[in-house]
Design a protein around this motif. Structure first.
Motif, PDB file in Angstrom:
ATOM      1  N   PHE A  17       3.033  23.290 -30.086  1.00 44.63           N
ATOM      2  CA  PHE A  17       4.019  23.323 -31.280  1.00 44.63           C
ATOM      3  C   PHE A  17       4.572  21.956 -31.284  1.00 44.63           C
ATOM      4  O   PHE A  17       4.573  21.149 -32.434  1.00 44.63           O
ATOM      5  N   LEU A  18       5.207  21.336 -30.124  1.00 48.60           N
ATOM      6  CA  LEU A  18       5.587  20.028 -30.194  1.00 48.60           C
ATOM      7  C   LEU A  18       4.865  18.668 -30.347  1.00 48.60           C
ATOM      8  O   LEU A  18       5.178  17.996 -31.021  1.00 48.60           O
ATOM      9  N   LEU A  19       3.711  19.188 -29.759  1.00 50.66           N
ATOM     10  CA  LEU A  19       2.726  18.073 -30.074  1.00 50.66           C
ATOM     11  C   LEU A  19       2.177  18.149 -31.528  1.00 50.66           C
ATOM     12  O   LEU A  19       2.028  16.816 -32.000  1.00 50.66           O
ATOM     13  N   ALA A  20       1.876  19.065 -31.986  1.00 54.36           N
ATOM     14  CA  ALA A  20       1.468  19.246 -33.386  1.00 54.36           C
ATOM     15  C   ALA A  20       2.750  18.563 -34.304  1.00 54.36           C
ATOM     16  O   ALA A  20       2.225  17.804 -35.266  1.00 54.36           O
ATOM     17  N   SER A  44      13.742   3.461 -38.904  1.00 54.22           N
ATOM     18  CA  SER A  44      13.088   2.511 -38.166  1.00 54.22           C
ATOM     19  C   SER A  44      12.027   3.168 -37.126  1.00 54.22           C
ATOM     20  O   SER A  44      12.374   4.215 -36.660  1.00 54.22           O
ATOM     21  N   ASN A  45      11.130   2.493 -36.922  1.00 58.51           N
ATOM     22  CA  ASN A  45      10.125   2.934 -35.628  1.00 58.51           C
ATOM     23  C   ASN A  45      10.883   3.178 -34.477  1.00 58.51           C
ATOM     24  O   ASN A  45      10.619   4.005 -33.895  1.00 58.51           O
ATOM     25  N   GLU A  46      12.103   2.401 -34.000  1.00 60.69           N
ATOM     26  CA  GLU A  46      12.634   2.381 -32.791  1.00 60.69           C
ATOM     27  C   GLU A  46      13.265   3.822 -32.747  1.00 60.69           C
ATOM     28  O   GLU A  46      13.303   4.421 -31.922  1.00 60.69           O
ATOM     29  N   THR A 102      13.736   9.347 -31.141  1.00 61.45           N
ATOM     30  CA  THR A 102      14.021  10.852 -31.414  1.00 61.45           C
ATOM     31  C   THR A 102      12.841  11.746 -30.741  1.00 61.45           C
ATOM     32  O   THR A 102      13.027  12.533 -30.029  1.00 61.45           O
ATOM     33  N   ILE A 103      11.771  11.279 -31.042  1.00 60.56           N
ATOM     34  CA  ILE A 103      10.330  11.695 -30.385  1.00 60.56           C
ATOM     35  C   ILE A 103      10.455  11.994 -29.019  1.00 60.56           C
ATOM     36  O   ILE A 103      10.420  12.789 -28.356  1.00 60.56           O
ATOM     37  N   LEU A 125      11.557  14.661 -23.866  1.00 63.81           N
ATOM     38  CA  LEU A 125      12.358  14.527 -22.455  1.00 63.81           C
ATOM     39  C   LEU A 125      13.314  16.023 -22.403  1.00 63.81           C
ATOM     40  O   LEU A 125      13.423  16.348 -21.282  1.00 63.81           O
ATOM     41  N   ALA A 126      13.779  16.317 -23.434  1.00 67.54           N
ATOM     42  CA  ALA A 126      14.408  17.650 -23.348  1.00 67.54           C
ATOM     43  C   ALA A 126      13.275  18.765 -23.091  1.00 67.54           C
ATOM     44  O   ALA A 126      13.661  19.619 -22.232  1.00 67.54           O
TER      45      ALA A 126
END
Length: 433
Positions: free
Chosen positions: A14-17, A223-225, A230-231, A236-237
């Motif tokens: 799900f996270l990957l999609a 921004s991309n950063e 966030t991603i 990481l979480a």
């Protein structure tokens, strides 16, 4: 156990999609734009060298939009003519002097400038510049940071001409006059007080007609950063949760897991301390190494290297060839310095070397040896399907480092020597006085 594994597999998929969906959707979000000109509270002036006794002049054809510059040489060292746009900050004081209180425009969240302007005249380009300063008065912005770029006439013939903010430059004359610290070399779009179009002083004499229709700053709402951060935080979480599950359900593999984590930490440390492009130490890596093993005697010399005309290589042959030149440069110097020396990429095309030498003449001869090593070789590059050789050279600033002085003090001294070497014609070594 299988139920837990299935749930985690579903969550990972799900996270990957979701990640792919977010990255694709981000490309379709409309650009964020800030209209700089025209806008309310503008202070628009025409200027020329006539006020300094020159022969150039300017006059309006259409108020605040279309004007004419008559550029004419005179006894002055530079001829100039253009339009200045400042931004007045309304106050309750009721003062009639609008130039006594200016307003900042913060463009730090934007990536490029969008210009809609018409330009007629014998020159092939139009200069655009911004001035950035904390000062609130607009009577004299001569010491405000000067950042400029050029728009070709062909660009302006299109509906919109665009210039990335990282393509702006700070001119050498401004640095020579107002330089105080390395921060002066950094572009700063957070407190813009003035924007301006003018005719480059090297242009031909003649009549120029300029119409400024619109000036905008363009960027992204996210921004991309920030998006990537966030991603990464989400992933990481997720991985942290996976790690907890792994520890709870796979205790017998704990030792191996710790070993794996230690390897990851070592790899991250190496990545953080080394320049990804050239493989040598980066600025942080050099400073960390000095912190771990401070200079212990007065026989250390600091070399600051700068590749001559590197911007021309990037502009003429592309950034891929520019990156190849940086790798070649780092590889050549790394092959002849000693293992105990500290060699690092300081930033851009600037490198530093900290080396123990017995005498000043030894340090100078070593610098000359490195300089000749670079200059005596041809660099083979590929451009537009063809291969060609170019000559490289570098300028070097050199100084003795006192074991009790702060590193930045020695660096500033060597950096000043470097700029003196460049002023003297480049491809030379300059000892700090």
């Amino acid at each position: 156990m299988e139920r837990y594994s299935s749930s985690w597999t579903w969550l990972r998929n799900f996270l990957l999609a979701l990640t792919v969906l977010v990255l694709v959707a981000a490309q379709w979000i409309p650009a964020k734009r800030l209209q700089i000109y025209p806008s309310g509270n503008m202070l628009v002036d025409l200027y020329s060298d006539k006020g300094q006794g020159g022969n150039s002049s300017a006059y309006w054809l259409t108020s605040n939009q279309k004007f004419v510059c008559n550029l004419e040489s005179s006894h002055l060292p530079a001829k100039y003519c253009g339009i200045s746009i400042k931004f007045h900050k309304p106050t309750d004081a009721g003062t009639s002097d609008k130039y006594a209180s200016l307003e900042n425009i913060d463009l730090s969240d934007y990536k490029q400038l969008v210009v809609d302007a018409d330009f007629e005249g014998p020159a092939s380009e139009l200069r655009f510049f911004m001035r950035s300063t904390e000062a609130t008065s607009g009577h004299d912005l001569s010491d405000a940071k000067f950042m400029f770029t050029y728009f070709e006439k062909q660009e302006l013939a299109e509906q919109e001409a665009k210039a990335q903010f990282n393509q702006f430059s700070i001119p050498a004359w401004w640095l020579n006059r107002y330089y105080q610290s390395r921060n002066d070399f950094t572009l700063d779009f957070s407190k813009v007080k003035e924007i301006s179009f003018d005719i480059p002083s090297t242009s031909s004499d003649g009549e120029y007609t300029i119409t400024v229709n619109k000036v905008e700053a363009e960027g992204k709402w996210i921004s991309n950063e920030s998006l990537y951060a966030t991603i990464i935080a989400v992933w990481l979480a997720y991985f942290a949760a996976e790690l907890i599950r792994y520890v709870l359900h796979q205790k017998k593999n704990l030792t191996q897991s710790i070993h794996t984590l230690e390897q990851d930490v070592d790899e991250l440390k190496h990545t953080a301390s080394n320049d990804q492009l050239t493989g040598v130490l980066n600025r942080r890596g050099l400073l960390d190494a000095l912190e771990e093993k401070p200079i212990s005697n007065n026989n250390y010399y600091l070399f600051v290297f700068d590749i001559d005309h590197f911007k021309h290589i990037n502009d003429s042959y592309g950034h891929n060839n520019g990156d190849a030149v940086l790798r070649f440069f780092a590889r050549q110097l790394s092959s002849v310095i000693r293992s105990q020396d500290l060699f690092a990429r300081w930033g851009g095309e600037e490198f530093v070397l900290l080396s123990e030498q017995q005498h000043e003449i030894d340090a100078y001869n070593f610098a000359e040896r490195l300089r000749k090593l670079i200059h005596q070789q041809d660099f083979l590059l590929s451009f537009e399907g063809k291969q060609q050789h170019i000559k490289l050279s570098m300028s070097i600033g050199l100084t003795l480092v006192d074991k009790d002085e702060a590193f930045n003090v020695a660096f500033n001294r060597a950096d000043s020597a470097l700029y003196l070497a460049k002023d003297k014609g480049r491809n030379r070594t300059q000892l700090a006085s």
